[in-house]
Design a protein around this motif. Structure first.
Motif, short mmCIF file in Angstrom:
data_model
loop_
_atom_site.label_atom_id
_atom_site.label_comp_id
_atom_site.label_asym_id
_atom_site.label_seq_id
_atom_site.Cartn_x
_atom_site.Cartn_y
_atom_site.Cartn_z
N MET A 175 0.82 -1.21 0.00
CA MET A 175 0.00 0.00 0.00
C MET A 175 0.86 1.25 0.00
O MET A 175 0.60 2.20 -0.75
CB MET A 175 -0.95 -0.01 1.21
N LYS A 176 1.87 1.29 0.84
CA LYS A 176 2.73 2.46 0.92
C LYS A 176 3.45 2.73 -0.40
O LYS A 176 3.72 3.89 -0.75
CB LYS A 176 3.76 2.28 2.04
N ALA A 177 3.78 1.65 -1.11
CA ALA A 177 4.49 1.79 -2.38
C ALA A 177 3.55 2.17 -3.53
O ALA A 177 4.00 2.39 -4.65
CB ALA A 177 5.23 0.49 -2.72
N GLY A 178 2.25 2.22 -3.25
CA GLY A 178 1.30 2.62 -4.29
C GLY A 178 0.87 1.51 -5.21
O GLY A 178 0.32 1.76 -6.28
N ARG A 179 1.08 0.27 -4.81
CA ARG A 179 0.66 -0.86 -5.65
C ARG A 179 -0.87 -0.94 -5.69
O ARG A 179 -1.54 -0.68 -4.69
CB ARG A 179 1.24 -2.16 -5.09
N SER A 180 -1.40 -1.31 -6.82
CA SER A 180 -2.84 -1.40 -6.99
C SER A 180 -3.39 -2.59 -6.21
O SER A 180 -3.03 -3.74 -6.47
CB SER A 180 -3.19 -1.55 -8.48
N ILE A 181 -4.28 -2.31 -5.24
CA ILE A 181 -4.88 -3.35 -4.41
C ILE A 181 -6.39 -3.26 -4.53
O ILE A 181 -6.98 -2.21 -4.32
CB ILE A 181 -4.44 -3.20 -2.94
N ASN A 182 -7.00 -4.38 -4.87
CA ASN A 182 -8.44 -4.42 -5.06
C ASN A 182 -9.19 -4.53 -3.74
O ASN A 182 -10.17 -3.82 -3.50
CB ASN A 182 -8.82 -5.60 -5.97
N LYS A 183 -8.73 -5.42 -2.87
CA LYS A 183 -9.43 -5.66 -1.61
C LYS A 183 -8.48 -6.29 -0.61
O LYS A 183 -7.55 -7.01 -0.98
CB LYS A 183 -10.63 -6.58 -1.84
N ILE A 184 -8.73 -6.01 0.67
CA ILE A 184 -7.97 -6.64 1.74
C ILE A 184 -8.92 -7.49 2.57
O ILE A 184 -9.98 -7.03 3.00
CB ILE A 184 -7.28 -5.59 2.64
N PHE A 185 -8.54 -8.74 2.79
CA PHE A 185 -9.32 -9.64 3.63
C PHE A 185 -8.65 -9.73 4.99
O PHE A 185 -7.46 -10.04 5.09
CB PHE A 185 -9.40 -11.03 2.99
N MET A 186 -9.42 -9.47 6.03
CA MET A 186 -8.89 -9.43 7.39
C MET A 186 -9.61 -10.46 8.25
O MET A 186 -10.85 -10.56 8.22
CB MET A 186 -9.10 -8.04 7.98
N SER A 187 -8.86 -11.23 8.99
CA SER A 187 -9.46 -12.21 9.88
C SER A 187 -10.28 -11.51 10.96
O SER A 187 -9.83 -10.53 11.57
CB SER A 187 -8.38 -13.07 10.54
N GLY B 111 -3.38 -13.39 9.49
CA GLY B 111 -4.71 -12.82 9.53
C GLY B 111 -4.96 -11.72 8.53
O GLY B 111 -6.00 -11.04 8.59
N VAL B 112 -4.04 -11.53 7.56
CA VAL B 112 -4.19 -10.47 6.57
C VAL B 112 -3.82 -11.00 5.19
O VAL B 112 -2.72 -11.53 4.99
CB VAL B 112 -3.30 -9.25 6.89
N VAL B 113 -4.73 -10.85 4.22
CA VAL B 113 -4.47 -11.22 2.84
C VAL B 113 -5.01 -10.12 1.94
O VAL B 113 -6.12 -9.63 2.15
CB VAL B 113 -5.13 -12.57 2.47
N ALA B 114 -4.25 -9.73 0.94
CA ALA B 114 -4.68 -8.69 0.01
C ALA B 114 -4.71 -9.23 -1.40
O ALA B 114 -3.82 -10.00 -1.81
CB ALA B 114 -3.75 -7.48 0.08
N GLN B 115 -5.73 -8.85 -2.14
CA GLN B 115 -5.80 -9.15 -3.57
C GLN B 115 -5.19 -7.97 -4.30
O GLN B 115 -5.74 -6.87 -4.29
CB GLN B 115 -7.25 -9.36 -4.02
N ALA B 116 -4.04 -8.19 -4.91
CA ALA B 116 -3.28 -7.09 -5.50
C ALA B 116 -2.90 -7.40 -6.93
O ALA B 116 -2.83 -8.56 -7.34
CB ALA B 116 -2.00 -6.82 -4.69
N ALA B 117 -2.63 -6.35 -7.69
CA ALA B 117 -2.12 -6.53 -9.05
C ALA B 117 -0.76 -7.21 -8.99
O ALA B 117 0.04 -6.94 -8.10
CB ALA B 117 -2.00 -5.18 -9.75
N ALA B 118 -0.52 -8.11 -9.92
CA ALA B 118 0.76 -8.82 -9.95
C ALA B 118 1.91 -7.84 -10.17
O ALA B 118 1.77 -6.84 -10.86
CB ALA B 118 0.75 -9.87 -11.06
N VAL B 119 3.04 -8.13 -9.55
CA VAL B 119 4.22 -7.28 -9.70
C VAL B 119 4.76 -7.38 -11.12
O VAL B 119 4.96 -8.48 -11.64
CB VAL B 119 5.32 -7.68 -8.71
N ALA B 120 5.00 -6.26 -11.74
CA ALA B 120 5.56 -6.24 -13.10
C ALA B 120 7.08 -6.27 -13.04
O ALA B 120 7.69 -5.60 -12.19
CB ALA B 120 5.09 -5.00 -13.85
N TYR B 121 7.68 -7.06 -13.91
CA TYR B 121 9.14 -7.08 -13.98
C TYR B 121 9.64 -5.81 -14.65
O TYR B 121 8.98 -5.23 -15.51
CB TYR B 121 9.62 -8.30 -14.76
N ALA B 122 10.82 -5.38 -14.26
CA ALA B 122 11.42 -4.16 -14.81
C ALA B 122 12.29 -4.50 -16.01
O ALA B 122 12.61 -5.66 -16.28
CB ALA B 122 12.26 -3.47 -13.74
#
Length: 329
Positions: free
Chosen positions: A83-95, A136-147
């Motif tokens: 999140m801090k790095a600005g990566r695209s995150i669709n949803k966070i699942f929290m226990s 207890g924390v899982v996030a659905q995020a965009a896959a990391v792109a290779y540089a």
């Protein structure tokens, strides 16, 4: 410490056997053709056989649809740093059993960025990231792109620093790759290069092991590591391989100039062609009965020696050494 660099190995000569100190000794630029194309890791779910109930089937359909081109991040640090790095995150699942004081920083960051947080049962998190400690924390995020490789060199130029790049020769353990990325972030490495074949990729396990460093250290994936080494030489870098039994003393070697360090795989070390293309080989001192180090440990030892030498060189020039970690503090 000697100011002379060791003799170049293989077919390459380095100024009559002595390598001058300083930066930018090589001439030429980077030609990125044939390597480093941006890619994404894709995951697909297979339908479980013999569904026992309609409810179970609907639950599987929902969780399978979440996968697609995205990936799951597991654990407090990877999710927070993403999140801090600005990566695209669709949803966070929290226990719904997570202790609030431990997840509060994630809740606050998600609220500030408008990211949906859904409270779920721990069993759902276990299904989303099986065999991983998700805390207890899982996030659905965009896959990391290779540089691209030239992006790694551009980072060094933007910072006004001599390039420092790590190449991994068929390191297949994702835990090792994650650990290398973590150390690379701490030591100011401008990027890591891995081959497309017989190498760990940027998976959720790597993200978890790196403690979020995967968000800050760019990784380039190339078709041919040997060709990439030659192109790095053309761009002005010297290639140092880490291997057992080298004649060059580790602490006596000048590591302050433009440098790429090659770390071999967990079992065989450096492959023959890669080793032959190295300008010189570094050997870490071994005093015990075991004659090799874990790949990530070897990388850490060498990188911190580079940090030490560069800091000493800056002091001699009257420059205050900068902290590698300050870039995203």
């Amino acid at each position: 410490m000697s100011n002379q660099y060791p003799k170049a190995s293989g077919n390459r000569q380095a100024g009559g056997g002595a390598r001058p100190s300083g930066q930018g000794e090589r001439k030429g630029g980077w030609n990125s053709a044939g390597g480093g194309r941006k890619e994404k890791d894709k995951r697909y779910a297979a339908a479980p056989a013999n569904k026992e109930s309609t409810q179970d089937n609907e639950q599987w359909v929902e969780e399978s649809a979440l996968k697609g081109d995205d990936e799951y991040l597991a654990g407090k640090h990877p999710v927070l740093e993403a999140m801090k790095a600005g990566r695209s995150i669709n949803k966070i699942f929290m226990s719904n059993q997570a202790q609030r004081h431990l997840i509060q920083p994630i809740m606050e960051e998600a609220k500030a960025r408008g990211i949906v947080v859904q409270q779920v049962d721990k069993s759902k998190l276990d299904r989303l990231v099986p065999d991983m400690q998700h805390q207890g924390v899982v996030a659905q995020a965009a896959a990391v792109a290779y540089a691209e490789v030239d992006e790694l060199l551009a980072r060094a130029k933007e910072r006004g620093e001599a390039p420092l790049i790590v190449l991994l020769d068929e390191v297949e353990d994702p835990h090792n790759l994650g650990s290398v990325l973590r150390t690379a972030d701490c030591t100011g490495v401008h990027g890591v290069i891995v081959p497309k074949r017989r190498s760990a990729g940027l998976t959720a396990v790597v993200a978890k092991t790196s403690a979020g460093a995967v968000e800050y250290v760019p990784v380039a994936r190339v078709a041919n590591l040997v060709q990439t080494m030659e192109k790095l030489k053309e761009a002005g870098l010297w290639i140092a391989g880490a291997d057992v039994g080298a004649s060059e003393g580790f602490y006596e070697t000048n590591l302050t100039g433009p440098l790429a360090i090659v770390i071999g795989n967990e079992g065989q070390g450096l492959s023959r062609l890669v080793k032959e293309r190295c300008d010189f080989i570094l050997s870490l001192p071994m005093a015990g009965q075991i004659n090799s180090l874990n790949a990530s440990v070897a990388a850490g030892v060498i990188l911190y020696e580079v940090v030490r030498q560069r800091a000493e060189a800056q002091k001699k020039r009257g420059v205050t050494p900068s902290s590698p970690a300050s870039d995203h503090a």
